[in-house]
Design a protein around this motif. Structure first.
Motif, PDB file in Angstrom:
ATOM      1  N   ASP A 193       0.392  -1.137  -0.115  1.00 25.48           N
ATOM      2  CA  ASP A 193       0.287  -0.102   0.355  1.00 25.48           C
ATOM      3  C   ASP A 193       1.202   1.106  -0.075  1.00 25.48           C
ATOM      4  OD1 ASP A 193       1.587   0.298   2.666  1.00 25.48           O
ATOM      5  OD2 ASP A 193      -0.394  -0.518   3.576  1.00 25.48           O
ATOM      6  N   GLY A 194       0.091   2.360   0.335  1.00 29.28           N
ATOM      7  CA  GLY A 194       0.605   3.228   0.331  1.00 29.28           C
ATOM      8  C   GLY A 194       1.795   3.786   1.358  1.00 29.28           C
ATOM      9  N   ALA A 195       1.556   2.834   2.326  1.00 30.88           N
ATOM     10  CA  ALA A 195       2.613   3.250   3.655  1.00 30.88           C
ATOM     11  C   ALA A 195       3.322   3.148   3.866  1.00 30.88           C
ATOM     12  CB  ALA A 195       1.480   3.079   4.962  1.00 30.88           C
ATOM     13  N   GLY A 196       3.403   1.195   2.277  1.00 31.59           N
ATOM     14  CA  GLY A 196       4.794   0.034   2.144  1.00 31.59           C
ATOM     15  C   GLY A 196       4.630  -1.080   3.528  1.00 31.59           C
ATOM     16  N   GLY A 197       2.591  -1.057   3.585  1.00 32.88           N
ATOM     17  CA  GLY A 197       2.043  -2.175   3.959  1.00 32.88           C
ATOM     18  C   GLY A 197       2.292  -2.957   3.313  1.00 32.88           C
ATOM     19  N   VAL A 198       2.630  -4.675   3.263  1.00 35.32           N
ATOM     20  CA  VAL A 198       1.698  -5.808   2.792  1.00 35.32           C
ATOM     21  C   VAL A 198       0.435  -5.806   2.924  1.00 35.32           C
ATOM     22  CG1 VAL A 198       1.649  -8.332   2.332  1.00 35.32           C
ATOM     23  CG2 VAL A 198       4.052  -6.610   3.423  1.00 35.32           C
ATOM     24  N   ILE A 199       0.040  -5.857   1.196  1.00 33.96           N
ATOM     25  CA  ILE A 199      -1.368  -5.977   1.274  1.00 33.96           C
ATOM     26  C   ILE A 199      -1.692  -8.197   0.538  1.00 33.96           C
ATOM     27  CG2 ILE A 199      -3.423  -6.215  -0.801  1.00 33.96           C
ATOM     28  CD1 ILE A 199      -2.378  -3.134  -1.128  1.00 33.96           C
ATOM     29  N   PRO A 200      -1.951  -8.298   1.036  1.00 30.96           N
ATOM     30  CA  PRO A 200      -1.651  -9.933   0.681  1.00 30.96           C
ATOM     31  C   PRO A 200      -2.778 -10.509  -0.360  1.00 30.96           C
ATOM     32  CG  PRO A 200      -3.249 -10.162   2.902  1.00 30.96           C
ATOM     33  CD  PRO A 200      -2.989  -8.705   2.532  1.00 30.96           C
ATOM     34  N   PRO A 201      -2.330 -11.634  -0.911  1.00 32.83           N
ATOM     35  CA  PRO A 201      -3.575 -11.680  -2.030  1.00 32.83           C
ATOM     36  C   PRO A 201      -4.598 -12.531  -1.772  1.00 32.83           C
ATOM     37  CG  PRO A 201      -1.019 -13.689  -2.076  1.00 32.83           C
ATOM     38  CD  PRO A 201      -1.337 -12.558  -0.707  1.00 32.83           C
ATOM     39  N   CYS A 202      -5.725 -12.703  -2.339  1.00 28.11           N
ATOM     40  CA  CYS A 202      -6.573 -13.312  -2.492  1.00 28.11           C
ATOM     41  C   CYS A 202      -7.286 -14.431  -3.358  1.00 28.11           C
ATOM     42  CB  CYS A 202      -8.033 -12.413  -2.150  1.00 28.11           C
ATOM     43  SG  CYS A 202      -9.375 -13.056  -1.438  1.00 28.11           S
ATOM     44  N   GLY A 203      -6.794 -15.446  -2.829  1.00 32.12           N
ATOM     45  CA  GLY A 203      -6.499 -16.143  -3.233  1.00 32.12           C
ATOM     46  C   GLY A 203      -7.766 -17.310  -3.505  1.00 32.12           C
ATOM     47  N   LEU A 204      -8.294 -18.258  -4.828  1.00 30.39           N
ATOM     48  CA  LEU A 204      -9.638 -18.718  -4.707  1.00 30.39           C
ATOM     49  C   LEU A 204      -9.604 -20.185  -4.382  1.00 30.39           C
ATOM     50  CD1 LEU A 204     -12.611 -19.253  -5.764  1.00 30.39           C
ATOM     51  CD2 LEU A 204     -11.641 -19.777  -8.085  1.00 30.39           C
ATOM     52  N   VAL A 205     -10.202 -20.584  -3.143  1.00 30.17           N
ATOM     53  CA  VAL A 205     -10.251 -22.215  -2.826  1.00 30.17           C
ATOM     54  C   VAL A 205     -11.557 -22.731  -3.226  1.00 30.17           C
ATOM     55  CG1 VAL A 205      -9.630 -23.170  -0.280  1.00 30.17           C
ATOM     56  CG2 VAL A 205      -8.225 -21.287  -1.187  1.00 30.17           C
ATOM     57  N   ILE A 206     -11.166 -24.039  -3.358  1.00 31.59           N
ATOM     58  CA  ILE A 206     -12.159 -25.057  -3.706  1.00 31.59           C
ATOM     59  C   ILE A 206     -12.297 -26.015  -2.280  1.00 31.59           C
ATOM     60  CG2 ILE A 206     -13.415 -26.635  -5.106  1.00 31.59           C
ATOM     61  CD1 ILE A 206     -12.510 -24.842  -7.789  1.00 31.59           C
TER      62      ILE A 206
END
Length: 741
Positions: A539-552
């Motif tokens: 993000d704009g402050a250097g924080g981590v944006i985690p991926p949002c996956g698709l789980v079946i």
């Protein structure tokens, strides 16, 4: 010819069925196969095609209404030179306007219109001879000056102008150069006497309204740092662009009217010019009581009529030096003079509606209280009277919401998109039934229904949507022209009640704090269309944006992913299964930590026009049992178990890959130079760079770029544009096509 809802096939099927003797009909139905009825349905389909063709005979005589097959026959009537059939829009426009183009051949208006009609791109046309440095003579008249730097035509550059230096090489460059003699090729040989520069802008502008900005930085004082983007990442903001209207009223585009990132200095630019309207106003205004004083003020203003002033301070200084300066610079009079002398080509006017911010249900902040600034380190102090500071290059803003919650902020802004892939506020052109449940203004109290249509009605942020374990036939969609952001703090679980259920998710952007989209139960078909499952980033402050996956975790017979962006697909649990996977026009970005790519070792996959990005060129990002891929770029390692089934055609893969029956496919050896950007949020995200191998940029079945952008057919559009420009160029001129974005 597209599928028509005229029910001709059903009608002719029943007519043919009625003609069959009753005994034969009964025998056919008792045998259980109804083969005869299926045969008659096939005959009826062809009869329906013939009937539709007869109905359209009159329409096919008009190029605006004709089917694509009829356009070449109309072209013969006007001897039009057709562009590629793979560019149907450009071909139809060319035939419809051939006579129009010929009557106006060689004019700048027609050459710019060709860029719009044939390629669908905005363009700025520049006559390069006007940028050549030379000595002037008496027949030249007075030299025009640049609106930004004040550089006289053909004269020396003012290197003190920062913005003038930033425009060097741009379509709005005001510096002048010595001539080049070589033929133009991109930017090489551009400075020539016979050269016409076509600056092409390929991005499409998409406007978002009622977006909830994300708080990303707590700062000292009352103002805090926000991102316009609801996920908190940096996203450049674009101007609104210009409306494509009547080309007979054509004029060359101003800097703020093209699909390009807003420049801080342009947004803050205020140019004032004293003309007849303000002089006429000063003669009759009630702000000056004495009639003689009004006439004296008008006489003073007439002394500087036609002059342009780049700042308010410059205008005030000159007005203060006039005989009636004290009156002209008084508070009320000077405010009116500022409003009446602000020119239409000022950045403050051109971009006045480009960005808006306000509280829910309240009027947006006035344009006079907004200022663009560089917020690279977030440490900026707003001048007096400025409520909003924002950075258009990064999509950041400093604002004090007062007693209101940050979630009550609403923003409107525009971004540039290469193609309708992923969630976006664009028309998806899908047949949609009426919604049974609506979510609006972050309210999810109604819950997720088991069947019907759930519609997210705006582009605000929806936190933690409720699970639904008993789906029968459900569609979750965004309203047309909206892009809602669904933020998960835990797994969003959508399950099936019974067997053979269906689920459609259309137009949503799903991001996660700590969660994923989870499909449970037994589904016959699950469809994701125009969705973005956040691939992760910072993000704009250097924080981590985690991926949002698709789980079946359940059983899915068929999963269809169309025009989507997602970090991956995995199967979890002993009972998880996916029989068939169909991916079209999508980006699978497994580059971030936690992203998996497509990991479905027992699945038969079909992929068309897709881009798969791994964390490394030899890292595993695609693992399936069977694969049938076409025009697909796998910038990672692909592992297919069954090498006897399927095909890997007109595609590319990373080293160490196992793919079935490669045909006209290529092996990649470098990930760094392959893409223009791998950061989600950048307008060039997942696009092939100019340094990518030529075999990848022209390696698809249609000789376009391999990957998710193959369907855009940009090389074909560029070739068609180049052919038409050569046809309608002025005699002796040379075109230089420059792709700006």
């Amino acid at each position: 010819m597209g599928t028509a809802r005229d029910y001709y096939r059903e009608y002719y099927t029943e007519r043919l069925w009625d003609w069959v003797p009753a005994a034969i009909r009964e025998a056919d139905e008792t045998e259980g196969g109804s083969a005869l009825r299926a045969l008659l349905r096939a005959f009826a389909s062809q009869a329906a095609v013939m009937k539709r063709s007869q109905d359209r005979l009159w329409d096919d005589m008009f190029v605006e209404l004709a089917d694509d097959w009829a356009v070449p026959y109309i072209a013969e009537l006007v001897a039009a030179r057709l562009v590629s059939a793979l560019n149907p829009r450009g071909r139809r426009s060319d035939v419809a306007k051939t006579i129009y183009y010929r009557r106006r051949k060689g004019t700048l208006a027609v050459l710019e219109q060709l860029c719009d009609d044939i390629a669908g791109w905005d363009a700025k046309l520049v006559e390069e001879f006007r940028r050549l440095a030379r000595s002037r003579h008496g027949l030249d008249g007075s030299a025009a000056t640049g609106r930004v730097t004040g550089t006289p035509e053909g004269g020396l550059a003012d290197l003190r102008s920062v913005r003038g230096s930033l425009l060097t090489g741009d379509a709005f460059d005001e510096f002048h150069y010595t001539p080049e003699m070589r033929r133009p090729r991109d930017r090489l040989g551009l400075r020539g006497i016979p050269v016409l520069g076509f600056h092409l802008h390929r991005l499409t502008l998409v406007q978002f309204s009622d977006v909830t900005p994300r708080l990303v930085r707590n700062l000292a004082g009352t103002r805090d740092g926000y991102a316009f983007d609801p996920s908190g990442r940096d996203v450049p903001l674009f101007g609104r662009g210009r409306a494509r209207g009547d080309w007979s009223q054509w004029r060359s585009a101003a800097e703020g009217e093209l699909p390009r990132v807003i420049d801080c200095r342009l947004y803050n630019e205020e140019i004032f010019a004293v003309g007849d309207p303000v002089i006429a106003w000063i003669r009759s205004t009630g702000l000056i009581a004495n009639q003689a004083t009004r006439r004296a003020c008008a006489k003073s203003l007439s002394q500087i009529a036609g002059q342009r002033f780049a700042t308010r301070a410059a205008l005030r200084r000159v007005l203060g030096g006039l005989p009636q300066g004290a009156v002209l610079t008084s508070a009320g009079v000077f405010a009116e003079i500022l409003a009446r002398t602000l020119t239409e080509d000022s950045g403050a006017v051109v971009l006045q509606d480009a960005v808006a911010l306000g509280l829910k249900g309240a009027a947006p902040i006035p344009r006079a209280a907004m200022r663009a600034a560089d917020l690279g380190d977030w440490n900026r102090t707003a001048p007096p009277g400025i409520d909003l500071l924002f950075d258009p290059a990064r999509g950041r803003l400093l604002f004090d919401p007062g007693a209101a919650l940050p979630a009550d902020l609403r923003a409107r802004y525009t971004v540039g998109m290469s193609a309708p892939i992923g969630a976006g506020a664009f028309g998806r052109r899908n047949a949609q039934s009426a919604a049974s449940v609506h979510w609006a203004q972050r309210s999810t109290a109604a819950g997720v229904p088991a069947n019907g249509v759930l519609e997210l009605s705006d582009s605000t942020t929806f936190d933690n949507p409720p699970n639904q374990p008993a789906i029968t036939d459900l569609t979750i969609r965004a309203r047309e022209q909206e892009r809602p952001y669904v933020r998960l703090a835990a797994d969003w679980k959508l399950g099936a009640s019974g067997n053979n259920r269906t689920l459609v998710i259309d137009g949503l952007w799903i991001g996660a704090l700590t969660g994923q989209l989870q499909i449970e139960g037994s589904f016959a078909k699950v469809t994701l269309r125009y969705c973005t499952l956040d691939p992760g980033g910072t993000d704009g402050a250097g924080g981590v944006i985690p991926p949002c996956g698709l789980v079946i975790t359940g059983s899915v017979d068929e999963l269809v992913i169309e025009n989507c962006i997602l970090p991956g697909l995995t199967l979890s649990g002993a009972g998880a299964s996916l029989d068939r996977l169909v991916v079209r026009g999508s980006i699978i970005d497994a580059a971030k930590t936690g992203a998996t790519g497509i990991i479905a070792p027992r699945t038969a996959a079909t992929m068309t026009n897709c881009t798969v990005i791994g964390s490394a060129i030899d890292g595993l990002a695609l693992d399936v049992e069977k694969l049938d891929a076409s025009d697909t770029l796998v910038a990672a390692r692909a592992d297919v178990t069954d090498l006897q089934s399927g095909c890997f055609r007109f595609s590319a893969r990373g080293p160490g890959s196992r793919v079935p029956h490669p045909y006209e496919s290529h092996l990649l050896d470098d990930l760094q130079r392959l893409f223009a950007s791998r950061r989600f949020g950048n307008p060039a995200y997942a696009e092939l760079s100019e340094t990518a191998p030529a075999a990848i940029r022209r390696g698809s079945e249609d000789q376009c770029e391999i990957g998710a952008w193959a369907g855009e057919r940009r090389p074909i559009r560029l070739d068609g544009l180049r052919a038409k420009i050569d046809e309608y160029m002025p005699f002796g001129r040379l075109p230089a096509l420059i792709v700006e974005n």
